[in-house]
Design a protein around this motif. Structure first.
Motif, PDB file in Angstrom:
ATOM      1  N   GLU A   4      49.814  37.604  55.546  1.00 28.23           N
ATOM      2  CA  GLU A   4      50.481  37.473  54.257  1.00 28.23           C
ATOM      3  C   GLU A   4      50.289  37.340  53.143  1.00 28.23           C
ATOM      4  O   GLU A   4      51.095  37.695  52.423  1.00 28.23           O
ATOM      5  CB  GLU A   4      51.477  37.326  55.733  1.00 28.23           C
ATOM      6  CG  GLU A   4      52.181  37.698  56.951  1.00 28.23           C
ATOM      7  CD  GLU A   4      53.219  36.919  57.364  1.00 28.23           C
ATOM      8  OE1 GLU A   4      53.968  36.082  56.908  1.00 28.23           O
ATOM      9  OE2 GLU A   4      53.575  38.070  58.006  1.00 28.23           O
ATOM     10  N   LYS A   5      49.829  35.666  53.297  1.00 33.31           N
ATOM     11  CA  LYS A   5      50.388  35.486  52.051  1.00 33.31           C
ATOM     12  C   LYS A   5      48.987  36.298  50.959  1.00 33.31           C
ATOM     13  O   LYS A   5      48.707  36.054  50.085  1.00 33.31           O
ATOM     14  CB  LYS A   5      49.334  33.729  51.941  1.00 33.31           C
ATOM     15  CG  LYS A   5      50.500  33.241  52.435  1.00 33.31           C
ATOM     16  CD  LYS A   5      50.350  31.422  52.351  1.00 33.31           C
ATOM     17  CE  LYS A   5      51.318  30.925  52.867  1.00 33.31           C
ATOM     18  NZ  LYS A   5      50.885  29.155  53.018  1.00 33.31           N
ATOM     19  N   GLU A   6      47.423  36.958  51.764  1.00 34.60           N
ATOM     20  CA  GLU A   6      46.455  37.298  51.055  1.00 34.60           C
ATOM     21  C   GLU A   6      47.423  37.953  50.343  1.00 34.60           C
ATOM     22  O   GLU A   6      46.568  39.348  49.231  1.00 34.60           O
ATOM     23  CB  GLU A   6      45.001  36.965  51.725  1.00 34.60           C
ATOM     24  CG  GLU A   6      43.898  37.780  51.020  1.00 34.60           C
ATOM     25  CD  GLU A   6      43.342  36.768  50.308  1.00 34.60           C
ATOM     26  OE1 GLU A   6      42.791  37.809  49.673  1.00 34.60           O
ATOM     27  OE2 GLU A   6      43.677  35.792  50.759  1.00 34.60           O
TER      28      GLU A   6
ATOM     29  N   ALA B 297      49.900  39.379  49.729  1.00 37.81           N
ATOM     30  CA  ALA B 297      50.741  39.048  49.173  1.00 37.81           C
ATOM     31  C   ALA B 297      50.221  39.123  47.225  1.00 37.81           C
ATOM     32  O   ALA B 297      50.810  39.516  46.518  1.00 37.81           O
ATOM     33  CB  ALA B 297      51.577  38.112  48.900  1.00 37.81           C
ATOM     34  N   ARG B 298      48.931  38.365  47.725  1.00 38.15           N
ATOM     35  CA  ARG B 298      47.851  38.328  45.967  1.00 38.15           C
ATOM     36  C   ARG B 298      47.625  39.738  45.970  1.00 38.15           C
ATOM     37  O   ARG B 298      47.729  40.398  44.673  1.00 38.15           O
ATOM     38  CB  ARG B 298      46.872  37.782  46.406  1.00 38.15           C
ATOM     39  CG  ARG B 298      47.488  35.787  46.045  1.00 38.15           C
ATOM     40  CD  ARG B 298      46.588  34.768  46.808  1.00 38.15           C
ATOM     41  NE  ARG B 298      46.789  33.546  47.709  1.00 38.15           N
ATOM     42  CZ  ARG B 298      45.888  32.764  47.153  1.00 38.15           C
ATOM     43  NH1 ARG B 298      44.944  33.150  47.822  1.00 38.15           N
ATOM     44  NH2 ARG B 298      46.127  31.740  47.855  1.00 38.15           N
TER      45      ARG B 298
END
Length: 424
Positions: A419-421, A423-424
């Motif tokens: 999810e973090k990846e 979001a970037r």
């Protein structure tokens, strides 16, 4: 029961008349009363079990028999003549050792007349046709006793045998399918307290007789000592643990420690069983006894560290497990110490320790699981997954709740990273 007398009496009551002459106002009168005297065999046994497992047995056998009668001068009363023989002794024997008592001897003489019928009874000439035969019989009464210490194994044994005897009485007769040629002397339907306490799985399994120890002091290699008895009870404790009898195993461990205080292994083993039973206060007391006897025992220190880990004090566990690891730097000690370090939040030290031992061929699968947890917490998810996959080949069970939880934690971390990846 310990230090309680037991008595066996095989007697018959012989009636004896007592005469009493009472001189009252109306003139003398005679009254008769009946009393009984016992004749037969009786044995009184008082056993006492010592701290070393040896038995001190006090035995008093007694034999009373009627040998003749005597009649009062007026011919009104006849009294029995009793022969009494008894002995008292105290012996010290091992569990299961046979006691043989003798010396209660008696000599019986009888005289009979034999001869030609009719002719032997002719006056004067009868002496030519008869003879006197004298018989002398020497009789010695022997007593054989086999004292046994009834521990929990013997009680379970007798319960199972009694239950089997009861079931046999309910079954109709059928031809046996058991190979009777190979049956041992100790069978289900024979005497009590024989054979080994621990039955075979099938009735055709031969049950060997228990080895009988010797009394200390004899010149023999089979001398019974405290250490030997402690070894026997320790083996029984392990067997009870394997059978799932935790209470019996804990009791046997306590007996081992009482027989041989230098045996700290029994205290450690019993403490670990108490920890499994979540009896932490008793386990702490047992381990304190072990550490007093052997302050530098790696096993006792590791067990005490495991106790602190279970009760929620990982810092104390780290201190104890570190000491045990310094004394005995094995891969199992390292894994336990690493688990305590992880619980204390010292992941870096745990990782360094686990990396050092994870390639050891004797490393348990838990080493890979603990190291994978540290890698997950450090964010090294690819390395953690690869380590867990290798751990499955080393023995990690995917069905184990702890392993399932570890894979679930890894999947959550991977999802969060994805999810973090995105979001970037």
């Amino acid at each position: 029961m310990n230090n309680q007398p037991a008595e066996i009496r095989i007697v018959r009551n012989i009636p004896v008349l007592d005469r009493e002459v009472i001189d009252a106002g109306g003139g003398p009168r005679t009254e008769y009363t009946v009393r009984f005297v016992e004749a037969g065999v009786s044995v009184v046994v008082v056993p006492q079990v010592g701290e070393d497992g040896m038995l001190t047995v006090a035995v008093r056998p007694q034999v009373v028999e009627q040998t003749d009668t005597v009649t009062t001068p007026d011919g009104l009363l006849t009294e029995p003549v009793l022969d009494r023989r008894e002995t008292t002794t105290r012996v010290r024997v091992a569990d299961g050792q046979t006691i043989v008592l003798g010396g209660l001897r008696t000599t019986r003489k009888n005289e009979t007349v034999e001869g030609v019928p009719v002719l032997k009874d002719v006056p004067l000439l009868g002496y030519l046709f008869r003879k006197q035969v004298q018989n002398v019989d020497e009789i010695e009464l022997m007593f054989t006793l086999v004292p046994r210490v009834l521990d929990s194994a013997w009680i379970r044994e007798e319960h199972r045998r009694g239950r089997d005897r009861l079931m046999l009485t309910k079954r109709p007769f059928t031809w046996s399918t058991i190979d009777l040629e190979h049956r041992g002397q100790e069978e289900w339907d024979r005497g009590f307290l024989q054979g080994k306490p621990g039955l075979g799985d099938r009735p055709d399994v031969r049950i060997q007789e228990r080895p009988v120890g010797q009394v200390p002091g004899q010149d023999t290699s089979l001398t019974v000592t405290r250490s030997g008895l402690a070894d026997l009870q320790a083996r029984r404790a392990v067997q009870a643990w394997l059978d799932g009898e935790f209470a019996d195993a804990i009791q046997l461990c306590d007996e081992v420690a009482s027989m041989d205080p230098a045996r700290t292994d029994s205290l450690v083993f019993g403490a670990m069983l108490l920890i499994e039973e979540r009896r932490f206060v008793e386990a702490r007391r047992w381990l304190d006894r072990a550490l007093i006897a052997a302050p530098r025992s790696p096993a006792a220190l590791a067990a005490r560290g495991a106790l602190e880990f279970h009760v929620g004090t990982p810092q104390a566990a780290v201190k104890l497990l570190s000491h045990a690891y310094l004394l005995e730097p094995t891969v199992h000690r390292a894994n336990n110490l690493a688990a305590a370090l992880i619980a204390s939040g010292e992941n870096a030290k745990a990782r360094e320790l686990l990396e050092e031992h994870r390639r050891n061929p004797d490393a348990p699968p838990e080493v890979h699981a603990n190291l994978a947890w540290v890698l997950i917490e450090a964010g090294e998810l690819a390395e953690a997954r690869a380590l867990l996959e290798r751990g499955l080949g080393y023995g990690l069970d995917r069905r184990d709740p702890r392993v399932r939880a570890l894979f679930a934690r890894l999947e959550e971390a991977e999802a969060a990273a994805g999810e973090k990846e995105e979001a970037r």
